[in-house]
Design a protein around this motif. Structure first.
Motif, PDB file in Angstrom:
ATOM      1  N   LEU A 147     -13.427   7.868  11.178  1.00 33.23           N
ATOM      2  CA  LEU A 147     -12.082   7.577  10.795  1.00 33.23           C
ATOM      3  C   LEU A 147     -10.903   7.822  11.946  1.00 33.23           C
ATOM      4  O   LEU A 147      -9.808   7.760  11.479  1.00 33.23           O
ATOM      5  CB  LEU A 147     -11.514   8.723   9.734  1.00 33.23           C
ATOM      6  CG  LEU A 147     -12.714   8.151   8.378  1.00 33.23           C
ATOM      7  CD1 LEU A 147     -12.225   9.441   7.350  1.00 33.23           C
ATOM      8  CD2 LEU A 147     -12.210   7.007   7.778  1.00 33.23           C
ATOM      9  N   GLY A 162      -0.541   4.406  -0.703  1.00 25.46           N
ATOM     10  CA  GLY A 162      -1.336   5.619   0.006  1.00 25.46           C
ATOM     11  C   GLY A 162      -2.781   5.249  -0.164  1.00 25.46           C
ATOM     12  O   GLY A 162      -3.364   4.350  -0.625  1.00 25.46           O
ATOM     13  N   LEU A 163      -3.491   6.175   0.594  1.00 27.49           N
ATOM     14  CA  LEU A 163      -5.124   6.070   0.600  1.00 27.49           C
ATOM     15  C   LEU A 163      -5.647   7.469   0.053  1.00 27.49           C
ATOM     16  O   LEU A 163      -4.866   8.576   0.274  1.00 27.49           O
ATOM     17  CB  LEU A 163      -5.546   5.995   1.916  1.00 27.49           C
ATOM     18  CG  LEU A 163      -4.997   4.652   2.574  1.00 27.49           C
ATOM     19  CD1 LEU A 163      -5.401   4.836   4.125  1.00 27.49           C
ATOM     20  CD2 LEU A 163      -5.718   3.474   1.970  1.00 27.49           C
ATOM     21  N   ARG A 164      -6.744   7.591  -0.445  1.00 25.95           N
ATOM     22  CA  ARG A 164      -7.395   8.720  -0.783  1.00 25.95           C
ATOM     23  C   ARG A 164      -8.846   8.569  -0.390  1.00 25.95           C
ATOM     24  O   ARG A 164      -9.393   7.646  -0.868  1.00 25.95           O
ATOM     25  CB  ARG A 164      -7.287   9.016  -2.264  1.00 25.95           C
ATOM     26  CG  ARG A 164      -7.708  10.379  -2.762  1.00 25.95           C
ATOM     27  CD  ARG A 164      -7.619  10.408  -4.508  1.00 25.95           C
ATOM     28  NE  ARG A 164      -8.003  12.040  -4.621  1.00 25.95           N
ATOM     29  CZ  ARG A 164      -8.887  12.170  -5.300  1.00 25.95           C
ATOM     30  NH1 ARG A 164      -9.560  11.167  -6.173  1.00 25.95           N
ATOM     31  NH2 ARG A 164      -9.053  13.533  -5.594  1.00 25.95           N
ATOM     32  N   PHE A 165      -9.339   9.679   0.172  1.00 22.44           N
ATOM     33  CA  PHE A 165     -10.570   9.777   0.596  1.00 22.44           C
ATOM     34  C   PHE A 165     -11.334  10.991  -0.095  1.00 22.44           C
ATOM     35  O   PHE A 165     -10.993  12.230  -0.032  1.00 22.44           O
ATOM     36  CB  PHE A 165     -10.877  10.022   2.125  1.00 22.44           C
ATOM     37  CG  PHE A 165     -10.699   8.640   2.863  1.00 22.44           C
ATOM     38  CD1 PHE A 165     -11.599   7.915   2.930  1.00 22.44           C
ATOM     39  CD2 PHE A 165      -9.138   8.467   3.090  1.00 22.44           C
ATOM     40  CE1 PHE A 165     -11.235   6.516   3.506  1.00 22.44           C
ATOM     41  CE2 PHE A 165      -9.001   7.152   3.811  1.00 22.44           C
ATOM     42  CZ  PHE A 165      -9.971   6.219   4.046  1.00 22.44           C
ATOM     43  N   LEU A 171      -8.071   5.349  11.775  1.00 21.13           N
ATOM     44  CA  LEU A 171      -7.208   5.285  10.439  1.00 21.13           C
ATOM     45  C   LEU A 171      -5.863   6.038  10.688  1.00 21.13           C
ATOM     46  O   LEU A 171      -4.854   5.818  10.235  1.00 21.13           O
ATOM     47  CB  LEU A 171      -7.901   5.760   9.151  1.00 21.13           C
ATOM     48  CG  LEU A 171      -7.222   6.218   8.017  1.00 21.13           C
ATOM     49  CD1 LEU A 171      -6.683   4.714   7.558  1.00 21.13           C
ATOM     50  CD2 LEU A 171      -7.907   6.810   7.117  1.00 21.13           C
ATOM     51  N   TRP A 172      -5.972   7.491  11.331  1.00 25.40           N
ATOM     52  CA  TRP A 172      -5.031   8.203  11.318  1.00 25.40           C
ATOM     53  C   TRP A 172      -3.701   7.361  11.893  1.00 25.40           C
ATOM     54  O   TRP A 172      -2.706   7.456  11.466  1.00 25.40           O
ATOM     55  CB  TRP A 172      -5.491   9.448  12.151  1.00 25.40           C
ATOM     56  CG  TRP A 172      -6.582   9.976  11.722  1.00 25.40           C
ATOM     57  CD1 TRP A 172      -7.825  10.454  12.337  1.00 25.40           C
ATOM     58  CD2 TRP A 172      -7.185  10.499  10.287  1.00 25.40           C
ATOM     59  NE1 TRP A 172      -8.901  10.797  11.671  1.00 25.40           N
ATOM     60  CE2 TRP A 172      -8.322  10.751  10.312  1.00 25.40           C
ATOM     61  CE3 TRP A 172      -6.231  10.110   9.106  1.00 25.40           C
ATOM     62  CZ2 TRP A 172      -9.051  11.254   9.161  1.00 25.40           C
ATOM     63  CZ3 TRP A 172      -7.054  10.600   7.741  1.00 25.40           C
ATOM     64  CH2 TRP A 172      -8.336  10.983   7.999  1.00 25.40           C
ATOM     65  N   VAL A 203      -1.957   9.628   3.263  1.00 23.75           N
ATOM     66  CA  VAL A 203      -3.550   9.985   3.175  1.00 23.75           C
ATOM     67  C   VAL A 203      -3.773  11.305   2.403  1.00 23.75           C
ATOM     68  O   VAL A 203      -3.553  12.312   2.915  1.00 23.75           O
ATOM     69  CB  VAL A 203      -4.424   9.895   4.470  1.00 23.75           C
ATOM     70  CG1 VAL A 203      -5.761   9.833   4.180  1.00 23.75           C
ATOM     71  CG2 VAL A 203      -3.956   8.693   5.085  1.00 23.75           C
ATOM     72  N   MET A 219       0.719  -1.152  -0.058  1.00 17.29           N
ATOM     73  CA  MET A 219       0.087  -0.089  -0.073  1.00 17.29           C
ATOM     74  C   MET A 219       0.949   1.065  -0.041  1.00 17.29           C
ATOM     75  O   MET A 219       1.768   1.415   0.976  1.00 17.29           O
ATOM     76  CB  MET A 219      -1.098   0.037   1.177  1.00 17.29           C
ATOM     77  CG  MET A 219      -1.700   1.153   1.564  1.00 17.29           C
ATOM     78  SD  MET A 219      -3.186   1.326   0.575  1.00 17.29           S
ATOM     79  CE  MET A 219      -4.065  -0.037   0.954  1.00 17.29           C
ATOM     80  N   LYS A 276     -20.685   9.963   3.899  1.00 16.97           N
ATOM     81  CA  LYS A 276     -19.142   9.985   3.986  1.00 16.97           C
ATOM     82  C   LYS A 276     -18.622  11.261   4.549  1.00 16.97           C
ATOM     83  O   LYS A 276     -17.526  11.139   5.024  1.00 16.97           O
ATOM     84  CB  LYS A 276     -18.595   9.860   2.457  1.00 16.97           C
ATOM     85  CG  LYS A 276     -19.026   8.109   1.856  1.00 16.97           C
ATOM     86  CD  LYS A 276     -18.315   7.924   0.677  1.00 16.97           C
ATOM     87  CE  LYS A 276     -18.663   6.640   0.129  1.00 16.97           C
ATOM     88  NZ  LYS A 276     -18.337   6.453  -1.270  1.00 16.97           N
ATOM     89  N   VAL A 286       1.868   5.134   5.626  1.00 12.15           N
ATOM     90  CA  VAL A 286       1.191   5.390   4.430  1.00 12.15           C
ATOM     91  C   VAL A 286       0.390   6.737   4.281  1.00 12.15           C
ATOM     92  O   VAL A 286      -0.456   7.255   5.367  1.00 12.15           O
ATOM     93  CB  VAL A 286      -0.042   4.231   4.498  1.00 12.15           C
ATOM     94  CG1 VAL A 286      -1.198   4.656   3.251  1.00 12.15           C
ATOM     95  CG2 VAL A 286       0.442   2.938   4.595  1.00 12.15           C
ATOM     96  N   ALA A 318      -2.472   4.664   9.876  1.00 10.23           N
ATOM     97  CA  ALA A 318      -1.491   5.283   8.421  1.00 10.23           C
ATOM     98  C   ALA A 318      -0.587   5.695   8.862  1.00 10.23           C
ATOM     99  O   ALA A 318       0.859   5.565   8.568  1.00 10.23           O
ATOM    100  CB  ALA A 318      -2.373   6.182   7.886  1.00 10.23           C
TER     101      ALA A 318
END
Length: 177
Positions: free
Chosen positions: A22, A3-6, A25-26, A36, A1, A13, A34, A29
């Motif tokens: 979330l 990276g992530l994108r929201f 998540l912080w 974000v 992985m 959402k 990773v 990640a």
């Protein structure tokens, strides 16, 4: 992985940034290194709090914090809040899709000042070019040349960084030797 994108394009959402959905998540990640990316125009103060609590987490604010569907000067109504995030060394900004927010034609002088302010705040190591080509009112070439040829303040090493090298560095992609 890598990276992530929201992209918070639906109402339920959008609540994730403020309702605790979330919160797990912080730190995860941050531990996993990773980065974000967030379409965070409506949540810039929240991004600042996340950046403070998780200094090892690399965050990217997409579209220079322009809200979806915005055009003209009002597209940059959250720029003061965005520029305030520059104080966090773990926050970067992606200048994606800027021609799509312009009300004028190429070379889109209407957003040059907004780009320059963003560059001055974040610098070439934390400001990244992007296109979102599927919704641009111009060609791919013009999406590129508005940055490479039309911004007199963006030259040399700074231009190389903004046009791709800095985002690769930010997310940990190895560049060819």
């Amino acid at each position: 992985m890598l990276g992530l994108r929201f992209y918070f394009n639906e109402r339920h959402k959008r609540e994730w940034m403020t309702d605790g959905s979330l919160d797990w998540l912080w730190p995860a990640a941050e531990r996993a290194s990773v980065p974000v990316a967030l379409a965070a125009a409506l949540f810039l103060p929240t991004v600042g709090r996340i950046a403070e609590r998780h200094p090892g987490l690399k965050l990217i604010v997409d579209h220079m914090a322009v809200p979806p569907g915005s055009r003209g000067a009002s597209a940059y109504r959250f720029q003061p809040e965005l520029l305030a995030l520059a104080k966090h060394p773990n926050v970067a900004v992606k200048a994606t899709g800027q021609p799509g927010y312009a009300e004028d034609a190429y070379p889109f002088r209407s957003f040059h000042e907004h780009l320059h302010r963003c560059f001055d705040a974040f610098g070439p190591e934390r400001m990244f070019w992007g296109t979102d080509i599927t919704r641009m009112p111009c060609s791919w070439r013009q999406c590129v040349t508005v940055f490479t040829d039309e911004l007199p303040w963006l030259k040399g090493r700074d231009l190389e960084l903004v046009m791709g090298e800095a985002v690769c560095n930010w997310v940990g992609w190895r560049l060819p030797g």
